[in-house]
Design an enzyme around this catalytic site. Structure first.
Site, PDB file in Angstrom:
ATOM      1  N   GLY A   1     106.858  67.431   8.976  1.00 41.99           N
ATOM      2  CA  GLY A   1     107.764  68.272   8.540  1.00 41.99           C
ATOM      3  C   GLY A   1     107.534  70.044   9.053  1.00 41.99           C
ATOM      4  O   GLY A   1     106.401  70.077   9.425  1.00 41.99           O
ATOM      5  N   ALA A   2     108.086  70.222   9.879  1.00 46.91           N
ATOM      6  CA  ALA A   2     108.505  71.651  10.427  1.00 46.91           C
ATOM      7  C   ALA A   2     107.276  72.774   9.513  1.00 46.91           C
ATOM      8  O   ALA A   2     106.199  73.254  10.580  1.00 46.91           O
ATOM      9  CB  ALA A   2     109.347  72.607  11.053  1.00 46.91           C
TER      10      ALA A   2
ATOM     11  N   ASP B   1     113.953  71.763  12.890  1.00 42.98           N
ATOM     12  CA  ASP B   1     112.919  72.175  12.402  1.00 42.98           C
ATOM     13  C   ASP B   1     113.019  73.886  14.021  1.00 42.98           C
ATOM     14  O   ASP B   1     111.887  73.706  14.336  1.00 42.98           O
ATOM     15  CB  ASP B   1     112.493  71.401  13.980  1.00 42.98           C
ATOM     16  CG  ASP B   1     112.596  69.985  13.021  1.00 42.98           C
ATOM     17  OD1 ASP B   1     112.734  69.511  12.006  1.00 42.98           O
ATOM     18  OD2 ASP B   1     110.924  69.800  12.954  1.00 42.98           O
TER      19      ASP B   1
ATOM     20  N   ASN C   1     117.303  69.492  14.317  1.00 42.54           N
ATOM     21  CA  ASN C   1     116.338  68.936  13.536  1.00 42.54           C
ATOM     22  C   ASN C   1     116.178  66.832  13.637  1.00 42.54           C
ATOM     23  O   ASN C   1     116.898  66.373  14.054  1.00 42.54           O
ATOM     24  CB  ASN C   1     117.390  69.214  11.950  1.00 42.54           C
ATOM     25  CG  ASN C   1     117.169  68.615  10.836  1.00 42.54           C
ATOM     26  OD1 ASN C   1     115.943  68.954  10.469  1.00 42.54           O
ATOM     27  ND2 ASN C   1     117.317  67.510   9.521  1.00 42.54           N
TER      28      ASN C   1
HETATM   29  O1  MRU Z   1     109.326  63.826  11.960  1.00 42.02           O
HETATM   30  P1  MRU Z   1     108.788  64.346  11.272  1.00 42.02           P
HETATM   31  O2  MRU Z   1     109.305  63.605  10.004  1.00 42.02           O
HETATM   32  O3  MRU Z   1     108.100  66.272  11.263  1.00 42.02           O
HETATM   33  O4  MRU Z   1     110.616  65.357  11.021  1.00 42.02           O
HETATM   34  C1  MRU Z   1     110.814  66.749   9.817  1.00 42.02           C
HETATM   35  C2  MRU Z   1     111.908  66.587   9.972  1.00 42.02           C
HETATM   36  O5  MRU Z   1     113.325  66.548  11.195  1.00 42.02           O
HETATM   37  C3  MRU Z   1     112.737  67.475   8.869  1.00 42.02           C
HETATM   38  O6  MRU Z   1     113.952  68.019   8.635  1.00 42.02           O
HETATM   39  C4  MRU Z   1     112.382  69.383   9.482  1.00 42.02           C
HETATM   40  O7  MRU Z   1     111.105  69.280   9.696  1.00 42.02           O
HETATM   41  C5  MRU Z   1     112.837  70.145   8.166  1.00 42.02           C
HETATM   42  S1  MRU Z   1     111.234  69.690   6.498  1.00 42.02           S
HETATM   43  C6  MRU Z   1     111.883  71.704   5.978  1.00 42.02           C
END
Ligand code: MRU
Length: 346
Positions: free
Chosen positions: A51-52, A239, A249
């Site tokens: 998650g970003a 992201d 995203n």
């Molecule tokens: O591969 P991930 O699980 O890190 O991807 C996360 C996402 O795409 C989320 O939607 C994004 O980071 C937003 S989190 C607040």
């Protein structure tokens, strides 16, 4: 106020970083502790933390660990040790801009110090501040986003943009939590989000735990649900949002945005200021390609024949013309995005 999931996903504890191990969820809620930047880099790469916003704060803490462990007495030597941790952490995942934002913020704090002693103290204070600010930013954007949510709305999301993708509260789920806190009745449709199943494992875990009404669907059911009129709004995380208004995203977001346009459903990405990239346009962003095992296996079990070629892009890009408004901790951004992003974010 509702009694929501309050455990912090990432937290700084003097000489260690504590995290929830997201690979163990939903079966087990386990916390792990790391004391080296190498361990933090591995945790980001293997999605123990993901998650970003969460990886941005975790990476900054990885550098704070490098500062804490370094034996350097001189500032220049300490900065060299920190820079080597920073370059390792920068190499972990390419798409979420928060990762680079977190690393740059803590490095620039250290560079402004006059001594190694000050730099060590300042980076520890800085990462603790980043941890607090992340939760505050999500609460703020949640309140802005909640004003867009009607009583009785059904909201489609994607992946996990909840407390687990941030330090706490969440971005897309922050909007949903804030709407519930305002007394609105909200239902959430959760696509499972293949291949890593962040929807089925993590978003479902958070919503069930918080007693927010939700339904899990397969990713392939999204269009059908929209065509039946079962979705009032789409709210997702991001992201990276580039200066020209493109939203990067989790893979599957773009098809939700296209379908939303087709069915007259507003599409809202929700993200804090640390997700905005005011330097790059969409052509300059690298979309992470992850390993084939995530696609040919489900939770370790092979579902496709050996030798099949696989493409596994982890993110996609939604163009600004599909976005109804961007929800941020500084307010809503509407079209034209290019100018309005600069006005609010710079
Ligand atoms: O591969 P991930 O699980 O890190 O991807 C996360 C996402 O795409 C989320 O939607 C994004 O980071 C937003 S989190 C607040």
């Amino acid at each position: 106020m509702a009694n929501f999931f309050t455990m912090r996903t990432v937290t700084w504890e003097h000489d260690r970083v504590r995290m929830i191990d997201q690979t163990a969820l939903p079966g087990r809620l386990v916390r792990v502790a790391y004391t080296t930047p190498e361990q933090v880099a591995e945790a980001i790469r293997t999605m123990v933390v993901r998650g970003a916003p969460a990886i941005g704060v975790a990476a900054a803490m990885g550098i704070a660990l490098a500062a804490h462990r370094s034996k350097a007495a001189k500032l220049a030597d300490l900065l060299r040790d920190m820079e080597s941790a920073a370059s390792l952490l920068r190499s972990t995942r390419p798409t979420a801009v928060n990762l680079f934002w977190g690393i740059d913020r803590v490095m620039s704090k250290a560079r402004s110090a006059r001594s190694a002693k000050d730099a060590r103290e300042w980076v520890a204070e800085e990462v603790k501040a980043m941890e607090e600010e992340d939760v505050a930013a999500n609460r703020k954007l949640g309140r802005y986003g909640a004003d867009l949510v009607g009583d009785g709305d059904t909201i489609l999301t994607q992946c996990n943009a909840g407390a687990l993708a941030t330090v706490g509260y969440g971005t897309a789920l922050g909007v949903i939590r804030a709407a519930v806190e305002q007394g609105k009745l909200v239902k959430v449709i959760v696509p499972e989000t293949r291949p890593a199943l962040q929807g089925a494992r993590l978003t479902a875990f958070e919503l069930v735990r918080d007693h927010i009404s939700c339904t899990l669907i397969s990713d392939t059911a999204v269009g059908h649900m929209m065509s039946l009129g079962r979705v009032d709004k789409v709210v997702v995380g991001a992201d990276r949002i580039t200066k020209d208004g493109y939203v990067f995203n989790k893979i599957g977001t773009y098809q939700e945005a296209v379908l939303a346009k087709r069915h007259g459903v507003p599409f809202y990405p929700a993200a804090p200021h640390s997700t905005f990239d005011l330097v790059r346009t969409h052509e300059q962003v690298t979309i992470e390609e992850r390993g084939a095992d995530e696609v040919v296996k489900v939770r370790g079990r092979r579902i496709a024949p050996r030798g099949i070629p696989v493409a596994n892009p982890a993110f996609d890009m939604t163009p600004p013309e599909l976005v109804a408004a961007m929800v941020t901790d500084r307010g809503l951004i509407r079209a034209p995005y290019q100018g309005n992003i600069f006005r609010l974010m710079s």
